[in-house]
Write a protein that holds these residues in place. Structure first.
Motif, mmCIF file in Angstrom:
data_model
loop_
_atom_site.group_PDB
_atom_site.id
_atom_site.type_symbol
_atom_site.label_atom_id
_atom_site.label_comp_id
_atom_site.label_asym_id
_atom_site.label_seq_id
_atom_site.Cartn_x
_atom_site.Cartn_y
_atom_site.Cartn_z
ATOM 1 N N SER A 289 -5.054 15.988 0.792
ATOM 2 C CA SER A 289 -5.827 15.246 1.787
ATOM 3 C C SER A 289 -6.189 13.887 1.202
ATOM 4 N N GLN A 290 -6.615 12.986 2.093
ATOM 5 C CA GLN A 290 -7.062 11.672 1.650
ATOM 6 C C GLN A 290 -8.491 11.447 2.109
ATOM 7 N N CYS A 291 -9.356 11.121 1.186
ATOM 8 C CA CYS A 291 -10.772 10.929 1.495
ATOM 9 C C CYS A 291 -10.948 9.715 2.415
ATOM 10 N N PRO A 292 -11.556 9.889 3.595
ATOM 11 C CA PRO A 292 -11.769 8.748 4.488
ATOM 12 C C PRO A 292 -12.705 7.691 3.913
ATOM 13 N N PHE A 293 -13.524 8.083 2.939
ATOM 14 C CA PHE A 293 -14.493 7.138 2.374
ATOM 15 C C PHE A 293 -13.856 6.238 1.320
ATOM 16 N N CYS A 294 -13.186 6.837 0.333
ATOM 17 C CA CYS A 294 -12.673 6.044 -0.793
ATOM 18 C C CYS A 294 -11.158 5.937 -0.836
ATOM 19 N N GLY A 295 -10.463 6.768 -0.027
ATOM 20 C CA GLY A 295 -9.010 6.700 0.023
ATOM 21 C C GLY A 295 -8.285 7.504 -1.032
ATOM 22 N N VAL A 296 -8.998 8.149 -1.957
ATOM 23 C CA VAL A 296 -8.347 8.917 -3.007
ATOM 24 C C VAL A 296 -7.708 10.174 -2.414
ATOM 25 N N ARG A 297 -6.551 10.574 -2.953
ATOM 26 C CA ARG A 297 -5.879 11.798 -2.526
ATOM 27 C C ARG A 297 -6.299 12.945 -3.442
ATOM 28 N N PHE A 298 -6.480 14.138 -2.852
ATOM 29 C CA PHE A 298 -6.960 15.282 -3.613
ATOM 30 C C PHE A 298 -6.452 16.562 -2.951
ATOM 31 N N PRO A 299 -6.336 17.671 -3.715
ATOM 32 C CA PRO A 299 -5.927 18.941 -3.104
ATOM 33 C C PRO A 299 -6.912 19.358 -2.018
ATOM 34 N N SER A 300 -6.379 19.729 -0.875
ATOM 35 C CA SER A 300 -7.241 20.019 0.277
ATOM 36 C C SER A 300 -8.244 21.130 -0.001
ATOM 37 N N ASP A 301 -7.843 22.117 -0.800
ATOM 38 C CA ASP A 301 -8.748 23.231 -1.063
ATOM 39 C C ASP A 301 -9.853 22.879 -2.050
ATOM 40 N N GLU A 302 -9.850 21.661 -2.562
ATOM 41 C CA GLU A 302 -10.888 21.239 -3.490
ATOM 42 C C GLU A 302 -11.876 20.265 -2.849
ATOM 43 N N GLY A 303 -11.639 19.878 -1.609
ATOM 44 C CA GLY A 303 -12.494 18.902 -0.957
ATOM 45 C C GLY A 303 -13.691 19.517 -0.267
ATOM 46 N N VAL A 304 -14.453 18.661 0.397
ATOM 47 C CA VAL A 304 -15.649 19.065 1.139
ATOM 48 C C VAL A 304 -15.530 18.506 2.547
ATOM 49 N N GLY A 305 -15.098 19.348 3.483
ATOM 50 C CA GLY A 305 -14.979 18.900 4.871
ATOM 51 C C GLY A 305 -14.057 17.716 5.055
ATOM 52 N N GLY A 306 -12.955 17.685 4.292
ATOM 53 C CA GLY A 306 -12.014 16.586 4.404
ATOM 54 C C GLY A 306 -12.312 15.412 3.499
ATOM 55 N N TYR A 307 -13.413 15.474 2.747
ATOM 56 C CA TYR A 307 -13.801 14.410 1.823
ATOM 57 C C TYR A 307 -13.646 14.900 0.385
ATOM 58 N N CYS A 308 -13.552 13.964 -0.541
ATOM 59 C CA CYS A 308 -13.361 14.347 -1.941
ATOM 60 C C CYS A 308 -14.649 14.824 -2.592
ATOM 61 N N SER A 309 -15.810 14.512 -1.984
ATOM 62 C CA SER A 309 -17.085 14.911 -2.572
ATOM 63 C C SER A 309 -18.160 14.974 -1.495
#
Length: 259
Positions: A44-64
């Motif tokens: 997934s890609q964080c809408p706030f900062c643009g960083v890509r991260f594994p989807s199962d490690e995010g928080v509601g589509g965000y990286c943190s």
């Protein structure tokens, strides 16, 4: 005896060579074991900062959690459901966002169910769905945020843009409050108290707005449009709002009394 010993040694060497040769042939003809396929992780890609991260490690589509609770650079809040309205335009150039206006709305009046408010802000309200809708269906209005009775927050317009919520208005001599304000609608009426969940969500929203914009004052729609508007009404608890959102008295220019 020497010849017998020599023969035994030679026989042993021949047997060893044949055994090693057969084993080598078996290895060369054996089928390789299939490799276990590696399944790539869904990213997934964080809408706030643009960083890509594994989807199962995010928080509601965000990286943190911190990024989900913040207003991003485009003016959208991660904690809200985004229901985009076409009813907005650009703020005047170099106009800071300094005012939060609190409203209330219910559609049909006094009822708190369905998606009529969202439909209204998106110009999709069916005038045949209720007699009252015939008089408002053609209006093009919007608010930045709506807080439903259960605390759910919907966002219709980027906070960077000008939503059409205040109408004819005056904030201590400054007209056109839409230019420099953010509109927050609470699902409610003049006649009923608002829900605790709404105050909680309002608090979180205000915290996010304060970190992003130079908010200097909070007021009600009736404060900037007296005689024309009554919302948020006498049941909105300005003292509670001020306490929960940690708003100093100087930023409540109309006071904290119910009105």
């Amino acid at each position: 005896m020497k010849w017998l010993l020599f023969a035994i040694i030679m026989a042993g060497l021949i047997i060893w060579w044949r055994s090693a040769h057969v084993e080598q042939n078996n290895r060369s003809t054996a089928k390789p074991k299939p490799k276990t396929p590696i399944t790539p992780k869904l990213m997934s890609q964080c809408p706030f900062c643009g960083v890509r991260f594994p989807s199962d490690e995010g928080v509601g589509g965000y990286c943190s959690v911190a990024h989900k609770k913040a207003i991003d650079s485009r003016g959208w809040w991660g904690e809200a459901e985004w229901v985009k309205s076409p009813n907005y335009d650009e703020r005047p150039a170099n106009m800071p966002v300094e005012l939060v206006l609190v409203h209330h709305i219910s559609l049909p009046p006094g009822q708190f169910s369905g998606n009529y408010i969202a439909d209204f802000f998106q110009n999709k309200l069916d005038p045949k769905a209720h007699p009252y809708f015939e008089s408002i269906a053609d209006r093009q209005v919007s608010s930045h945020f709506l807080i439903r009775r259960n605390g759910q927050v919907q966002q219709f317009v980027s906070a960077n843009h000008r939503a059409w919520h205040a109408g004819v208005s005056d904030f201590f001599g400054r007209e056109r409050c839409n230019d420099f304000s953010i509109g927050i609608e609470l699902e409610g009426t003049d006649d009923l108290p608002f829900q605790p969940a709404q105050y909680t969500s309002l608090r979180e929203l205000v915290f996010a707005l304060k970190k992003t914009y130079p908010i200097a004052a909070y007021a009600g729609h009736s404060d900037v449009a007296p005689g024309r508007k009554t919302d948020p009404g006498i049941h909105f608890d300005w003292q509670l709002f001020s306490k929960l959102a940690e708003i100093p008295e100087k930023e409540m220019p109309y006071g904290t009394q119910k009105r």
